[in-house]
Design a protein around this motif. Structure first.
Motif, PDB file in Angstrom:
ATOM      1  N   THR A 196       1.545  -0.270   3.104  1.00 57.05           N
ATOM      2  CA  THR A 196       0.286  -0.894   3.506  1.00 57.05           C
ATOM      3  C   THR A 196       0.488  -2.166   4.318  1.00 57.05           C
ATOM      4  OG1 THR A 196       0.177  -2.160   1.425  1.00 57.05           O
ATOM      5  CG2 THR A 196      -0.847   0.014   1.449  1.00 57.05           C
ATOM      6  N   ASP A 212      -7.071  -2.070   8.861  1.00 52.14           N
ATOM      7  CA  ASP A 212      -6.207  -2.102   7.674  1.00 52.14           C
ATOM      8  C   ASP A 212      -5.479  -0.773   7.456  1.00 52.14           C
ATOM      9  OD1 ASP A 212      -8.309  -0.505   6.897  1.00 52.14           O
ATOM     10  OD2 ASP A 212      -8.838  -1.679   5.112  1.00 52.14           O
ATOM     11  N   ALA A 213      -5.580   0.136   8.426  1.00 52.89           N
ATOM     12  CA  ALA A 213      -4.925   1.450   8.376  1.00 52.89           C
ATOM     13  C   ALA A 213      -5.339   2.259   7.151  1.00 52.89           C
ATOM     14  CB  ALA A 213      -3.412   1.310   8.428  1.00 52.89           C
ATOM     15  N   LYS A 214      -6.535   2.001   6.654  1.00 53.69           N
ATOM     16  CA  LYS A 214      -7.019   2.741   5.481  1.00 53.69           C
ATOM     17  C   LYS A 214      -7.901   3.918   5.888  1.00 53.69           C
ATOM     18  CE  LYS A 214      -9.188   1.976   0.966  1.00 53.69           C
ATOM     19  NZ  LYS A 214      -9.786   0.963   0.046  1.00 53.69           N
ATOM     20  N   GLY A 237      -4.037   1.406   2.607  1.00 56.23           N
ATOM     21  CA  GLY A 237      -3.633   1.504   3.989  1.00 56.23           C
ATOM     22  C   GLY A 237      -2.254   2.129   4.136  1.00 56.23           C
TER      23      GLY A 237
END
Length: 510
Positions: free
Chosen positions: A445, A89-91, A155
């Motif tokens: 996000t 989730d690119a978080k 994200g």
């Protein structure tokens, strides 16, 4: 996969924009590179949170490294981080650091240096230009000496790009912060002297960790605000490289036998910033009237001498992945401008526009052409020629209507977050728009490329139709060198002078 896809997309978008030279010699070591730059301030300091302008950018990249860097083809490349791993989730982002990288003072770089360097821009007291970007970091911690883990509030598919910025350099940790006062970094050059707003002198760091980089023995950077003085110094052999060739003189410089003109199409754009907190610029109909009252084509031809292209009142141009080419191009329409004025309750309008060539080469001429075009719409623009000295400290973001230039940023989110999100320190129009902030946050996000493209198109439309910046043109980067200076076949389109990394990437002919 996320990193690879993002880098490939940007590289594809930029690959046709960088300059291609006919040939380049094999790099060799040696010599002193003398650079004349049209910017630099007496208030410049070693503190990376305060860096502003091309001088400090070139100075920063000469003596520091970042975790990532923008390669010449526009892709994202590893620098002090040899790799990174985003979560699905690119978080959460894990950065794996290079081992045995040495600071100029002999200290080995580790995770604590990275953490302290990033934290230098965070916190409620920070005034760093990168604060709006790093505020998204919820937690940063180490997992051993060569591994840093960052967790974001939400994200961000482009987060690794932000760590390539010239403010986000890695300096040695010192107690609870970093030792920025010494100017010590991990970069290719060590500072010998620094006289802010005047000159910097550097010498090669012999233990530099990059094998094929930083070819010069010494680098000198000089602030020479006057373009004619820079050109004269290049022609007389006092300098090897200069930036900001005036567009009106580009053809003459190109014709000279002993110099080379270097031209790159990138994200640089010129604007007239309206402070939306003050009348009459607090009325969007007035702002739109002024946007229709400017003749963009005439500015490109007369101010840029054709070395650029028209813009559409938003900052996202051909150097970006998600340029909204489907948006209707705004054109000069004095009748529509007059109608919008009447809608705002004005039969005519008088405003003062501050300009100086310190803003950008030809800024006063651009303001004058704007004045002439706007007169047909019943708008009187009184052009106030401001002093070049102190323009950025005393005029920009102080006067309600002023000429500005922006070099652009590698990603849409970065550009919008730096200049257009309400609380950004560099929001020079003081525009706050909840819809825009929501769209940009959602795009940040969003991992689906199609949906993301749609969101960024919406953001561009909001800036164009409601924002406080009149952005009439994208300007090519124009610089010049003597015949002894060599550079790679492709030059970065992210900024002038090979992304301001010339000290590391260029060399002298054998």
């Amino acid at each position: 996969m996320l990193k690879t896809a993002a880098a490939a997309a940007t590289g594809s978008a930029l690959s046709s924009l960088g300059l291609r030279a006919a040939s380049a010699s094999t790099p060799r070591r040696g010599g002193t590179l003398r650079i004349g730059l049209g910017h630099g301030n007496s208030t410049d300091s070693y503190d990376p949170a305060t860096f502003i302008g091309g001088f400090m950018q070139a100075f920063s990249f000469a003596r520091y490294n970042c975790l990532t860097e923008i390669a010449a083809d526009g892709s994202l490349a590893p620098e002090l981080a040899e790799s990174w791993e985003p979560s699905s989730d690119a978080k959460q982002w894990v950065f794996n650091l290079r081992k045995s990288v040495e600071f100029h003072n002999g200290k080995t770089m580790d995770a604590q240096d990275v953490i302290a360097s990033i934290n230098h821009h965070r916190g409620p007291e920070s005034t760093s230009a990168m604060k709006p970007v790093v505020d998204q970091i919820a937690e940063i911690r180490s997992d051993g000496p060569n591994r840093v883990i960052l967790t974001l509030e939400h994200g961000n598919a482009d987060f690794a790009y932000t760590l390539s910025d010239y403010h986000m350099v890695i300096a040695p940790a010192h107690e609870e912060t970093i030792d920025w006062q010494s100017g010590v970094g991990t970069g290719g050059y060590v500072v010998d002297s620094f006289d802010p707003g005047i000159r910097a002198a550097l010498s090669r760091h012999e233990n530099y960790w990059k094998e094929n980089a930083a070819y010069f023995d010494n680098v000198e950077m000089l602030t020479i605000a006057d373009a004619n003085a820079r050109i004269s110094a290049l022609l007389s052999g006092q300098l090897d490289v200069i930036d900001r060739i005036p567009f009106a003189t580009a053809s003459r410089v190109k014709s000279l036998a002993n110099v080379k003109l270097v031209e790159v199409t990138g994200s640089q754009h010129y604007s007239f910033a309206m402070n939306t907190q003050f009348a009459p610029f607090d009325d969007n109909d007035v702002r739109l009237a002024l946007k229709y009252a400017i003749d963009r084509e005439k500015l490109v031809q007369n101010v840029l001498s054709g070395h650029g292209r028209v813009a559409n009142d938003h900052p996202i141009g051909p150097a970006y992945r998600y340029e909204a080419t489907q948006l209707e191009q705004r054109v000069y329409d004095p009748d529509r401008a007059r109608s919008l004025l009447k809608k705002a309750g004005h039969d005519s309008l008088t405003v003062e526009l501050s300009a100086a060539d310190a803003a950008f080469s030809g800024a006063v001429d651009a303001a004058t052409l704007f004045r002439e075009a706007a007169a047909s719409a019943g708008i009187t623009i009184n052009v106030k020629r401001e002093p070049n000295d102190g323009y950025w400290s005393d005029v920009w973001m102080k006067k309600p209507f002023s000429a500005v230039f922006w070099r652009g940023r590698p990603t849409e989110d970065w550009m919008f977050s730096t200049v257009y999100i309400g609380k950004s320190p560099w929001n020079d129009t003081f525009w706050e728009n909840e819809s825009f902030a929501r769209v940009v946050n959602e795009a940040r996000t969003e991992l689906d490329e199609g949906r993301r493209r749609s969101l960024y198109a919406e953001a561009q439309a909001l800036v164009r139709d409601e924002g406080g910046a009149i952005i009439p043109m994208f300007a090519n980067y124009l610089s010049a060198t003597n015949l002894n200076v060599e550079h790679p076949e492709r030059l970065a389109a992210s900024d002038d002078l090979d992304g301001m990394r010339l000290a590391e990437r260029w060399w002298f002919k054998s």
